[in-house]
Motif scaffolding. Structure first.
Motif, PDB file in Angstrom:
ATOM      1  N   GLN A 151       0.835  -1.200   0.000  1.00 34.24           N
ATOM      2  CA  GLN A 151       0.000   0.000   0.000  1.00 34.24           C
ATOM      3  C   GLN A 151       0.872   1.253   0.000  1.00 34.24           C
ATOM      4  N   LEU A 152       1.927   1.232   0.804  1.00 33.06           N
ATOM      5  CA  LEU A 152       2.834   2.383   0.872  1.00 33.06           C
ATOM      6  C   LEU A 152       3.434   2.695  -0.488  1.00 33.06           C
ATOM      7  N   PHE A 153       3.995   1.681  -1.138  1.00 34.97           N
ATOM      8  CA  PHE A 153       4.674   1.945  -2.401  1.00 34.97           C
ATOM      9  C   PHE A 153       3.687   2.220  -3.532  1.00 34.97           C
ATOM     10  N   SER A 154       2.489   1.681  -3.407  1.00 32.58           N
ATOM     11  CA  SER A 154       1.471   2.017  -4.404  1.00 32.58           C
ATOM     12  C   SER A 154       1.200   3.515  -4.391  1.00 32.58           C
ATOM     13  N   TYR A 156       3.270   5.809  -2.876  1.00 33.38           N
ATOM     14  CA  TYR A 156       4.555   6.488  -3.077  1.00 33.38           C
ATOM     15  C   TYR A 156       4.861   6.623  -4.573  1.00 33.38           C
ATOM     16  N   PHE A 157       4.676   5.532  -5.311  1.00 36.53           N
ATOM     17  CA  PHE A 157       4.967   5.574  -6.746  1.00 36.53           C
ATOM     18  C   PHE A 157       3.931   6.404  -7.505  1.00 36.53           C
ATOM     19  N   GLU A 158       2.717   6.492  -6.972  1.00 36.00           N
ATOM     20  CA  GLU A 158       1.738   7.375  -7.603  1.00 36.00           C
ATOM     21  C   GLU A 158       2.161   8.837  -7.434  1.00 36.00           C
ATOM     22  N   VAL A 159       2.697   9.164  -6.265  1.00 30.39           N
ATOM     23  CA  VAL A 159       3.246  10.511  -6.074  1.00 30.39           C
ATOM     24  C   VAL A 159       4.399  10.752  -7.050  1.00 30.39           C
ATOM     25  N   ALA A 160       5.261   9.747  -7.216  1.00 27.06           N
ATOM     26  CA  ALA A 160       6.388   9.886  -8.133  1.00 27.06           C
ATOM     27  C   ALA A 160       5.904  10.063  -9.574  1.00 27.06           C
ATOM     28  N   ARG A 161       4.897   9.283  -9.954  1.00 31.08           N
ATOM     29  CA  ARG A 161       4.370   9.396 -11.324  1.00 31.08           C
ATOM     30  C   ARG A 161       3.774  10.778 -11.570  1.00 31.08           C
ATOM     31  N   LEU A 162       2.970  11.253 -10.614  1.00 27.41           N
ATOM     32  CA  LEU A 162       2.354  12.566 -10.782  1.00 27.41           C
ATOM     33  C   LEU A 162       3.402  13.672 -10.754  1.00 27.41           C
ATOM     34  N   THR A 163       4.475  13.475 -10.001  1.00 28.13           N
ATOM     35  CA  THR A 163       5.564  14.453  -9.988  1.00 28.13           C
ATOM     36  C   THR A 163       6.218  14.549 -11.362  1.00 28.13           C
ATOM     37  N   ARG A 374       4.358  -6.008 -18.294  1.00 23.75           N
ATOM     38  CA  ARG A 374       4.444  -4.578 -17.994  1.00 23.75           C
ATOM     39  C   ARG A 374       5.851  -4.051 -18.205  1.00 23.75           C
ATOM     40  N   LEU A 375       6.841  -4.885 -17.944  1.00 21.53           N
ATOM     41  CA  LEU A 375       8.223  -4.457 -18.180  1.00 21.53           C
ATOM     42  C   LEU A 375       8.468  -4.268 -19.672  1.00 21.53           C
ATOM     43  N   ASN A 376       7.923  -5.172 -20.478  1.00 23.20           N
ATOM     44  CA  ASN A 376       8.049  -5.027 -21.936  1.00 23.20           C
ATOM     45  C   ASN A 376       7.344  -3.766 -22.429  1.00 23.20           C
ATOM     46  N   ILE A 377       6.165  -3.520 -21.865  1.00 23.38           N
ATOM     47  CA  ILE A 377       5.434  -2.308 -22.241  1.00 23.38           C
ATOM     48  C   ILE A 377       6.243  -1.065 -21.879  1.00 23.38           C
ATOM     49  N   LEU A 425       3.622   6.072 -16.503  1.00 28.56           N
ATOM     50  CA  LEU A 425       2.648   5.103 -15.998  1.00 28.56           C
ATOM     51  C   LEU A 425       3.170   3.681 -16.131  1.00 28.56           C
ATOM     52  N   ALA A 426       3.749   3.369 -17.266  1.00 22.84           N
ATOM     53  CA  ALA A 426       4.258   2.005 -17.495  1.00 22.84           C
ATOM     54  C   ALA A 426       5.408   1.681 -16.545  1.00 22.84           C
ATOM     55  N   LYS A 427       6.247   2.659 -16.249  1.00 18.93           N
ATOM     56  CA  LYS A 427       7.391   2.418 -15.360  1.00 18.93           C
ATOM     57  C   LYS A 427       6.927   2.015 -13.968  1.00 18.93           C
ATOM     58  N   TYR A 428       5.999   2.762 -13.421  1.00 22.53           N
ATOM     59  CA  TYR A 428       5.568   2.468 -12.047  1.00 22.53           C
ATOM     60  C   TYR A 428       4.622   1.265 -11.985  1.00 22.53           C
ATOM     61  N   ASP A 429       3.883   1.035 -13.044  1.00 22.61           N
ATOM     62  CA  ASP A 429       3.074  -0.195 -13.097  1.00 22.61           C
ATOM     63  C   ASP A 429       3.974  -1.428 -13.076  1.00 22.61           C
ATOM     64  N   ALA A 430       5.076  -1.363 -13.814  1.00 21.36           N
ATOM     65  CA  ALA A 430       6.009  -2.495 -13.840  1.00 21.36           C
ATOM     66  C   ALA A 430       6.648  -2.697 -12.468  1.00 21.36           C
TER      67      ALA A 430
END
Length: 449
Positions: A151-154, A156-163, A374-377, A425-430
């Motif tokens: 939950q934390l990294f979900s 955290y990475f959303e903050v990073a993506r929006l940044t 997701r890594l391939n994407i 989006l693809a980076k943090y989803d992976a």
């Protein structure tokens, strides 16, 4: 009108500049804060403490019981004794005898010790079961921590993506502002029409609105992260946008050892062991019980004088030792039923173990496939950004030379913007898919993220 518009654009740039001065919240610091402050983790740790207390020797039944008791009694009597028909030597009636404030006290104290020497091994297996329950509570706490980390990294990475999206939108706004300037110069020199300026202003407005929406979404997501970390909702920060993926060879090693490390499988093994002890505890009802007991007591009885006897003080000391052997030869079938039910519960747990093992294997296979996809994407999106970046640079050159229209240039800009946000989006989803795979292999808390 143009002056107010420029002030608005400068305000957006100022807000963005202020945000750049925020304190960095690293991944390691976020994990430490969550482990220390998160409410769910604190509750899980308290559950472990409860189980630790339950597995203590003080809760095992192996220690004797020692009971102390004391008492005191006080009596005060006022009595009158009559002697009807009795006369004295001189022939006169015998007078009544009055005894006032006749006091009597009784004091006692004793210590009693009881110890169960043998109870059919029931307490032994119950003690072992409590130890397994403590280990189970540790695994349950670990599961809570793992879920909290996901939950934390979900968030955290959303903050990073929006940044990163905010930075992309800032650059897009800067390009659109530059386009207005060029269109105004071109109009002054008669190289373009007023329509080109209006189109550029519309694009700046749209980019500004997109940036404001992104900043609002970023602020909301930061508050979500502060909730997970259990700190002030208005605490401001920036996050680390650098992502490192674990090599596939290392992931394959984790997958190979998943059976020994997956928290769900480990919990089923503990539950199976507890059920096994439950059978043995139930079977202890077939065996006899041997208990030892002893007591030491003291009594003091102080009686008042009566009409015929003087008062006395009587002190008594007593010591008792004994042993009791009990054997419930037949309890109406209750023990037999408990043993049968315990065996059925054990069989059900075995079936549940097989089911969970199959489901965990399926989840690992699915998680691995999702991660690879997701890594391939993400790699494709990286290449797509390079392609759109090259296309945008050539389009800008052609636009500056007047060979393409502002609409065509804007389309190249939008294509680049979409490619960059899709890559984020693809980076943090992976990365989240990788974390889910690590949790299933039991390595989420053991690797450097």
């Amino acid at each position: 009108m143009r002056y107010r518009f420029l002030i608005f654009v400068m305000w957006i740039a100022g807000v963005s500049g202020a945000m750049a001065q925020e304190v960095l919240l690293s991944k390691e610091e976020a994990v430490n804060l969550a482990l220390e402050n998160n409410f769910g983790i604190q509750v899980a740790r308290n559950q472990v403490k409860l189980a630790e207390n339950n597995k203590s020797i003080l809760n095992s039944g192996f220690l004797p019981s020692l009971t102390g008791a004391a008492g005191a009694t006080y009596n005060r009597d006022d009595s009158e004794i009559e002697f009807p028909g009795q006369v004295l030597e001189d022939g006169s009636p015998r007078p009544n005898l009055e005894i006032d404030q006749a006091e009597a006290q009784r004091y006692n104290g004793n210590l009693t010790v009881n110890y169960t020497l043998f109870d059919g091994l029931g307490r032994l297996y119950n003690y072992r079961s409590l130890k397994e329950q403590y280990s189970l509570s540790e695994l349950q706490a670990r599961e809570t921590i793992e879920n909290t980390m996901l939950q934390l990294f979900s968030v955290y990475f959303e903050v990073a993506r929006l940044t990163e999206n905010e930075n992309v939108l800032l650059k897009a706004l800067e390009i659109s502002r530059d386009r207005i300037t060029r269109s105004e110069y071109a109009f002054e020199f008669g190289q373009s029409t007023k329509l080109d300026i209006l189109n550029a202003q519309v694009d700046v407005t749209n980019d500004s609105i997109s940036l404001l929406n992104a900043q609002q979404q970023l602020a909301n997501t930061k508050r979500d992260l502060n909730v997970v970390l259990n700190r002030s909702l208005n605490e401001d920060f920036k996050v680390d946008t650098l992502i490192r993926f674990i090599p596939m060879l290392e992931l394959e090693e984790y997958i190979a050892s998943a059976k020994e490390n997956n928290v769900a499988l480990l919990q089923t093994e503990k539950n199976l062991r507890i059920n096994e002890y439950d059978i043995k505890v139930s079977q202890s009802g077939y065996l006899p019980r041997l208990a030892l007991n002893g007591s030491y007591g003291w009594n003091l009885n102080q009686s008042a004088a009566s009409a015929f006897f003087p008062g006395v003080n009587n002190t008594t000391y007593n010591l008792n030792l004994g042993a009791t052997l009990t054997w419930n030869l037949f309890d109406g079938g209750g023990t037999a039923v408990r043993v049968k039910n315990a065996k059925i519960a054990y069989q059900n747990q075995e079936l549940l173990n097989k089911q969970i093992e199959l489901e965990v294997n399926r989840d690992i296979e699915n998680a691995l496939a999702i991660y690879q996809n997701r890594l391939n994407i993400y790699h494709i999106q990286e290449q797509n950004v390079i392609t759109n970046q090259n296309n945008f640079e050539r389009s800008r050159e052609q636009f500056q030379l007047g060979r393409i229209t502002g609409i065509e240039f804007r389309q190249a800009q939008i294509n680049l913007l979409n490619a960059q946000t899709n890559k984020n989006l693809a980076k943090y989803d992976a990365k989240l898919a990788e974390l889910q795979l690590l949790q299933l292999t039991g390595q989420l808390l053991n690797v450097d993220l």
